[in-house]
Enzyme design. Sequence first.
Site, PDB file in Angstrom:
ATOM      1  N   TYR A  11      15.623  -5.981  19.625  1.00 22.02           N
ATOM      2  CA  TYR A  11      16.805  -6.388  20.413  1.00 22.02           C
ATOM      3  C   TYR A  11      16.432  -7.319  21.570  1.00 22.02           C
ATOM      4  O   TYR A  11      16.839  -8.487  21.604  1.00 22.02           O
ATOM      5  CB  TYR A  11      17.497  -5.106  20.904  1.00 22.02           C
ATOM      6  CG  TYR A  11      18.582  -5.301  21.926  1.00 22.02           C
ATOM      7  CD1 TYR A  11      19.530  -6.322  21.808  1.00 22.02           C
ATOM      8  CD2 TYR A  11      18.686  -4.424  23.008  1.00 22.02           C
ATOM      9  CE1 TYR A  11      20.541  -6.468  22.753  1.00 22.02           C
ATOM     10  CE2 TYR A  11      19.693  -4.562  23.950  1.00 22.02           C
ATOM     11  CZ  TYR A  11      20.617  -5.584  23.823  1.00 22.02           C
ATOM     12  OH  TYR A  11      21.598  -5.730  24.761  1.00 22.02           O
ATOM     13  N   SER A 117       9.885   0.184  32.191  1.00 21.00           N
ATOM     14  CA  SER A 117      11.158   0.905  32.110  1.00 21.00           C
ATOM     15  C   SER A 117      11.550   1.625  33.385  1.00 21.00           C
ATOM     16  O   SER A 117      10.693   2.100  34.140  1.00 21.00           O
ATOM     17  CB  SER A 117      11.028   1.944  30.999  1.00 21.00           C
ATOM     18  OG  SER A 117      12.134   2.803  31.004  1.00 21.00           O
ATOM     19  N   TYR A 141       8.043   8.848  27.052  1.00 17.24           N
ATOM     20  CA  TYR A 141       8.299   7.407  26.956  1.00 17.24           C
ATOM     21  C   TYR A 141       7.950   6.714  28.277  1.00 17.24           C
ATOM     22  O   TYR A 141       7.171   5.755  28.318  1.00 17.24           O
ATOM     23  CB  TYR A 141       9.768   7.171  26.582  1.00 17.24           C
ATOM     24  CG  TYR A 141      10.198   5.741  26.773  1.00 17.24           C
ATOM     25  CD1 TYR A 141       9.592   4.720  26.060  1.00 17.24           C
ATOM     26  CD2 TYR A 141      11.191   5.407  27.685  1.00 17.24           C
ATOM     27  CE1 TYR A 141       9.962   3.394  26.253  1.00 17.24           C
ATOM     28  CE2 TYR A 141      11.569   4.098  27.876  1.00 17.24           C
ATOM     29  CZ  TYR A 141      10.944   3.094  27.160  1.00 17.24           C
ATOM     30  OH  TYR A 141      11.319   1.794  27.364  1.00 17.24           O
ATOM     31  N   LYS A 145       4.756   3.959  29.422  1.00 15.14           N
ATOM     32  CA  LYS A 145       4.874   2.684  30.136  1.00 15.14           C
ATOM     33  C   LYS A 145       4.034   2.719  31.418  1.00 15.14           C
ATOM     34  O   LYS A 145       3.442   1.707  31.812  1.00 15.14           O
ATOM     35  CB  LYS A 145       6.342   2.390  30.466  1.00 15.14           C
ATOM     36  CG  LYS A 145       7.218   2.191  29.242  1.00 15.14           C
ATOM     37  CD  LYS A 145       6.821   0.936  28.458  1.00 15.14           C
ATOM     38  CE  LYS A 145       7.734   0.702  27.278  1.00 15.14           C
ATOM     39  NZ  LYS A 145       7.364  -0.488  26.496  1.00 15.14           N
ATOM     40  N   HIS A 187      22.122   4.439  21.520  1.00 15.98           N
ATOM     41  CA  HIS A 187      22.505   3.941  22.838  1.00 15.98           C
ATOM     42  C   HIS A 187      24.013   3.988  23.052  1.00 15.98           C
ATOM     43  O   HIS A 187      24.791   3.756  22.118  1.00 15.98           O
ATOM     44  CB  HIS A 187      22.001   2.506  23.032  1.00 15.98           C
ATOM     45  CG  HIS A 187      20.510   2.429  23.055  1.00 15.98           C
ATOM     46  ND1 HIS A 187      19.772   2.238  21.914  1.00 15.98           N
ATOM     47  CD2 HIS A 187      19.631   2.560  24.066  1.00 15.98           C
ATOM     48  CE1 HIS A 187      18.487   2.238  22.232  1.00 15.98           C
ATOM     49  NE2 HIS A 187      18.371   2.438  23.535  1.00 15.98           N
ATOM     50  N   ASP A 281      16.959  12.920  30.310  1.00 14.05           N
ATOM     51  CA  ASP A 281      17.882  11.995  30.990  1.00 14.05           C
ATOM     52  C   ASP A 281      17.914  12.237  32.499  1.00 14.05           C
ATOM     53  O   ASP A 281      18.395  13.284  32.940  1.00 14.05           O
ATOM     54  CB  ASP A 281      19.323  12.201  30.470  1.00 14.05           C
ATOM     55  CG  ASP A 281      19.613  11.457  29.189  1.00 14.05           C
ATOM     56  OD1 ASP A 281      18.848  10.528  28.854  1.00 14.05           O
ATOM     57  OD2 ASP A 281      20.611  11.798  28.535  1.00 14.05           O
TER      58      ASP A 281
END
Length: 326
Positions: A11, A117, A141, A145, A187, A281
């Site tokens: 993307y 991120s 994740y 990074k 998403h 989250d």
Amino acid sequence: MKILITGGAGYIGSVVAEQLIAAGDSVVVLDNLSQGHRAAVHPAAVFVHGDLTDRPAIDATFEQHRPEAVMHFASHTLVGESMQEPFLYLGENVVCGLNLLQSAVEHQVRRFILSSSANLFDAPERIPIAEMETIVPGSPYGESKHILERMLFWLDRIHDFRYAALRYFNAAGASEERGEDHDPETHLIPIVLRVALGQRDKVVIFGDDYPTRDGTCVRDYVHVLDLAQAHILALRALDKGSRVYNLGNGQGFTNREVVEVAREVTGHSIPAEIGPRRAGDPATLIASSERIRKELGWRPRYADLHTIIESAWRWHRTHPHGYEGL
Ligand code: UFG
């Protein structure tokens, strides 16, 4: 300049490749097509089908194409998945980045841009979140990074490597020809738009008991074309020194508000219901991008959420099945 773009069929990578080509640069895309799409690769880019677990294939790409800079997008990128499958992130994301960095150093390529991120900031002390904020990765994740950012720090000191770590907040929107097409889609914005297209019945909002104005998570959406512009500015500035930037619009929207804006844009009722929280989250992620604005003059052109969702909606309507069949 000639730039090697890993994940250039994905993307964000495919849109950055498109914009670099429009700016007169030449692009070599290295992608294993595990998540990306061959049709997303700009026709003027050289395409190499290869995997970053394969060191000899990376070396061969450097030897054959002699890039002057690398942009590293290829990655597993899902916060939720990383809480289920940590080794894809703590293992593969890290090892692939390491292979690429080693190969770049060995081939004397010392300009590097990393897709980092907002998931570095699980417990921000101040919002909007600036670059000086303490790093507390929110998931494996984000940790992957963080590890890659630390590698870059040392390569700068030891090998005169010049890097930019660009910490995207929530990328959204589309260019005329390239947009968001994941399988499975996880998403929020593309899911909501698939409901509007009649491809899904409803969206489930993950949790409404967060400490935010309506109980749902708050995110800072940044247009993919504005992210592309930031990459181009950072690339041109690399020779003046390494840098780290947080990239967002400085404005947060709750998940409920995103659904509401999508209703306005699409004219569809978009049924929504509340489900349980998704692990990993953070409640609120809003960027301060003052540093890149000041240092590089970055000015997002599509800062308004309505405009961002409109551009995503245009792409989804013209590509109802994504890149399939193209
Ligand atoms: N959400 C829902 N329902 C869904 C999908 C998402 O409620 O069906 C919620 C999520 O729980 C979250 C928000 O919508 O609160 C945004 O979720 P996304 O999955 O769209 O995006 P994330 O914030 O999880 O992650 C994205 C990128 C990461 C990047 C991060 C930075 O996927 O790579 O933004 O904030 F690190």
